[in-house]
Scaffold this motif. Structure first.
Motif, PDB file in Angstrom:
ATOM      1  N   VAL A   1       0.838  -1.194   0.000  1.00 27.69           N
ATOM      2  CA  VAL A   1       0.000   0.000   0.000  1.00 27.69           C
ATOM      3  C   VAL A   1       0.875   1.246   0.000  1.00 27.69           C
ATOM      4  O   VAL A   1       1.836   1.347   0.771  1.00 27.69           O
ATOM      5  N   ILE A   2       0.534   2.186  -0.885  1.00 24.70           N
ATOM      6  CA  ILE A   2       1.208   3.487  -0.959  1.00 24.70           C
ATOM      7  C   ILE A   2       0.158   4.545  -0.641  1.00 24.70           C
ATOM      8  O   ILE A   2      -0.931   4.534  -1.225  1.00 24.70           O
ATOM      9  N   LEU A   3       0.472   5.456   0.258  1.00 25.20           N
ATOM     10  CA  LEU A   3      -0.461   6.522   0.631  1.00 25.20           C
ATOM     11  C   LEU A   3      -0.219   7.739  -0.246  1.00 25.20           C
ATOM     12  O   LEU A   3       0.928   8.109  -0.486  1.00 25.20           O
TER      13      LEU A   3
ATOM     14  N   LEU B   1       3.889   7.875  12.192  1.00 23.16           N
ATOM     15  CA  LEU B   1       2.778   6.994  12.532  1.00 23.16           C
ATOM     16  C   LEU B   1       2.786   5.667  11.796  1.00 23.16           C
ATOM     17  O   LEU B   1       2.317   4.655  12.329  1.00 23.16           O
ATOM     18  N   THR B   2       3.267   5.660  10.538  1.00 24.40           N
ATOM     19  CA  THR B   2       3.117   4.479   9.701  1.00 24.40           C
ATOM     20  C   THR B   2       4.406   4.141   8.969  1.00 24.40           C
ATOM     21  O   THR B   2       5.257   5.005   8.751  1.00 24.40           O
ATOM     22  N   HIS B   3       4.498   2.877   8.584  1.00 25.59           N
ATOM     23  CA  HIS B   3       5.657   2.410   7.815  1.00 25.59           C
ATOM     24  C   HIS B   3       5.429   2.505   6.316  1.00 25.59           C
ATOM     25  O   HIS B   3       6.338   2.248   5.520  1.00 25.59           O
ATOM     26  N   LEU B   4       4.229   2.899   5.884  1.00 30.76           N
ATOM     27  CA  LEU B   4       3.878   2.871   4.465  1.00 30.76           C
ATOM     28  C   LEU B   4       4.519   4.021   3.689  1.00 30.76           C
ATOM     29  O   LEU B   4       4.680   5.126   4.223  1.00 30.76           O
ATOM     30  N   PRO B   5       4.883   3.806   2.418  1.00 32.96           N
ATOM     31  CA  PRO B   5       5.445   4.872   1.573  1.00 32.96           C
ATOM     32  C   PRO B   5       4.444   5.990   1.321  1.00 32.96           C
ATOM     33  O   PRO B   5       3.227   5.768   1.354  1.00 32.96           O
ATOM     34  N   ILE B   6       4.969   7.186   1.050  1.00 29.58           N
ATOM     35  CA  ILE B   6       4.136   8.385   0.925  1.00 29.58           C
ATOM     36  C   ILE B   6       4.337   9.042  -0.436  1.00 29.58           C
ATOM     37  O   ILE B   6       5.466   9.351  -0.827  1.00 29.58           O
TER      38      ILE B   6
ATOM     39  N   ASP C   1       8.169  10.251  -0.755  1.00 30.67           N
ATOM     40  CA  ASP C   1       8.825   9.137  -1.448  1.00 30.67           C
ATOM     41  C   ASP C   1       8.508   9.120  -2.936  1.00 30.67           C
ATOM     42  O   ASP C   1       9.202   8.480  -3.720  1.00 30.67           O
ATOM     43  N   SER C   2       7.441   9.813  -3.320  1.00 29.82           N
ATOM     44  CA  SER C   2       6.982   9.762  -4.704  1.00 29.82           C
ATOM     45  C   SER C   2       6.159  11.001  -5.011  1.00 29.82           C
ATOM     46  O   SER C   2       5.606  11.637  -4.106  1.00 29.82           O
TER      47      SER C   2
END
Length: 365
Positions: free
Chosen positions: A239-241, A269-274, A301-302
């Motif tokens: 999952v990418i946020l 808060l989260t380990h997910l990419p942003i 990150d993107s």
């Protein structure tokens, strides 16, 4: 709740601990970090005595309760390590994550015709983008606005992918279209209006493709992360946020308000990419460049940037789209800042001269 195993714990011992905790009628999930393995315990853990879990094995370093309502999405769940989302594309595997180069996604709001999407794909790839975005199915505020060409647009995205090797990101609006979309898309996008369409989130959670989850128009960060939790809980860790602007008081000068502060907040808060989408956030092409620079500096990150050969005649979201030449200029301007923060690579570098889009056929409308 998570179980942190000591560095160097044999894999057989990790498997034994995983089997032992199953007696608590929870679901154990193993996350292998760079130095330590973490076993996440998902389910009703309130009545589990952490001391009993600690005594299962001498290789257990620590047992920690995850206090956030978003369990799998929380940074605690991975013991402070940020995750990576590796996406296979015809040009190789592209990885989204904090410790990787900036991933640039570019393309039009909607796929309009073959000539336009293929030309755009060639130019954005040559300028340094790794993914092509383009809407086949478009959620629009007005039922009379252009809704996208649907399945035929997916065929055009497939042609652009074949011609350039770019990865494809496109939105799914209806679970009935999901099978057709995953045949073409390398990343499936959940748009802002579907962020809390929980049945759709469960469906995309059941596929193996990476999912780009856009923040809802009026969603809090916790709302957003709870939506990500639905996808993760369904078995999809990729999952990418994407922050794309939220609705605030002032709509006269920008389309939405880009929440740059969401980047450091999410990082804590989260380990997910942003990912950041400055095009939808500002709604005006002249504001995209400064918001891109701010996003890089804040640690995105993107980036997702809307690009169109002729924004004045775009069927949707023309005012926020950069021209092909404008995108080439932006990539040149991004390079020094990306290098300064260690987020630039050869894949981001321009391989053609400025305004090389003029070497491609001009799109006619």
């Amino acid at each position: 709740m998570i179980i942190v195993m000591k560095a160097g714990t044999p894999s057989v011992e990790i498997e034994r601990v995983t089997e032992e905790v199953c007696r608590y009628e929870i679901i154990p999930e193993i996350c292998q970090g760079q130095h330590k393995a973490v076993i996440g315990l998902v389910g009703e853990t309130a009545e589990i005595d952490t001391r009993q879990v600690q005594n299962i094995s001498p290789f257990i370093e620590q047992v920690i309760r995850v206090k956030k309502p978003f369990k799998r999405a929380s940074l605690e769940f991975r013991y402070g390590e940020h995750s990576e989302v590796a996406v296979p594309t015809p040009n190789g595997v592209i990885t989204f994550g904090q410790n990787h180069p900036l991933v640039v996604v570019a393309g039009p709001c909607s796929v309009e015709n073959e000539e336009m999407i293929v030309e755009t794909a060639h130019v954005v790839k040559a300028a340094g983008a790794q993914f092509l975005r383009g809407g086949a199915y478009k959620p629009r505020t007005s039922p009379y606005a252009f809704q996208g060409h649907g399945e035929s647009a997916l065929d055009l995205l497939a042609k652009a992918k074949e011609a350039t090797g770019l990865g494809i990101i496109t939105e799914v609006m209806d679970a009935a279209d999901l099978d057709k979309i995953v045949e073409v898309a390398d990343v499936v996008q959940i748009g802002a209006r579907n962020m809390q369409n929980f049945s759709l989130l469960k469906k995309v959670g059941a596929i193996g493709k990476a999912v780009l989850l856009k923040r809802g128009l009026s969603a809090t960060i916790e709302d957003w992360l709870m939506s990500a939790e639905y996808i993760l809980a369904a078995g999809n860790p990729n999952v990418i946020l994407c922050e794309r602007g939220i609705r605030t008081f002032d709509k006269q000068y920008t389309r939405n308000t880009l929440d740059i502060s969401a980047i450091p907040v999410l990082r804590s808060l989260t380990h997910l990419p942003i990912m950041i989408d400055p095009s939808h956030a500002t709604g005006k092409s002249e504001f995209v460049q400064p918001m891109v620079m701010a996003s890089i500096a804040a640690g995105a990150d993107s980036l997702m940037i809307e690009v169109h050969p002729n924004p004045a005649k775009a069927l949707s979201d023309g005012p926020q789209s950069l021209t092909l030449e404008g995108f080439e200029e932006l990539m040149q301007e991004m390079a020094p800042l990306g290098k300064f923060f260690g987020r630039w690579s050869k894949k981001n570098s321009t391989t053609i001269p400025m305004f090389a889009s003029q070497t491609y056929a001009t799109v006619r409308f």
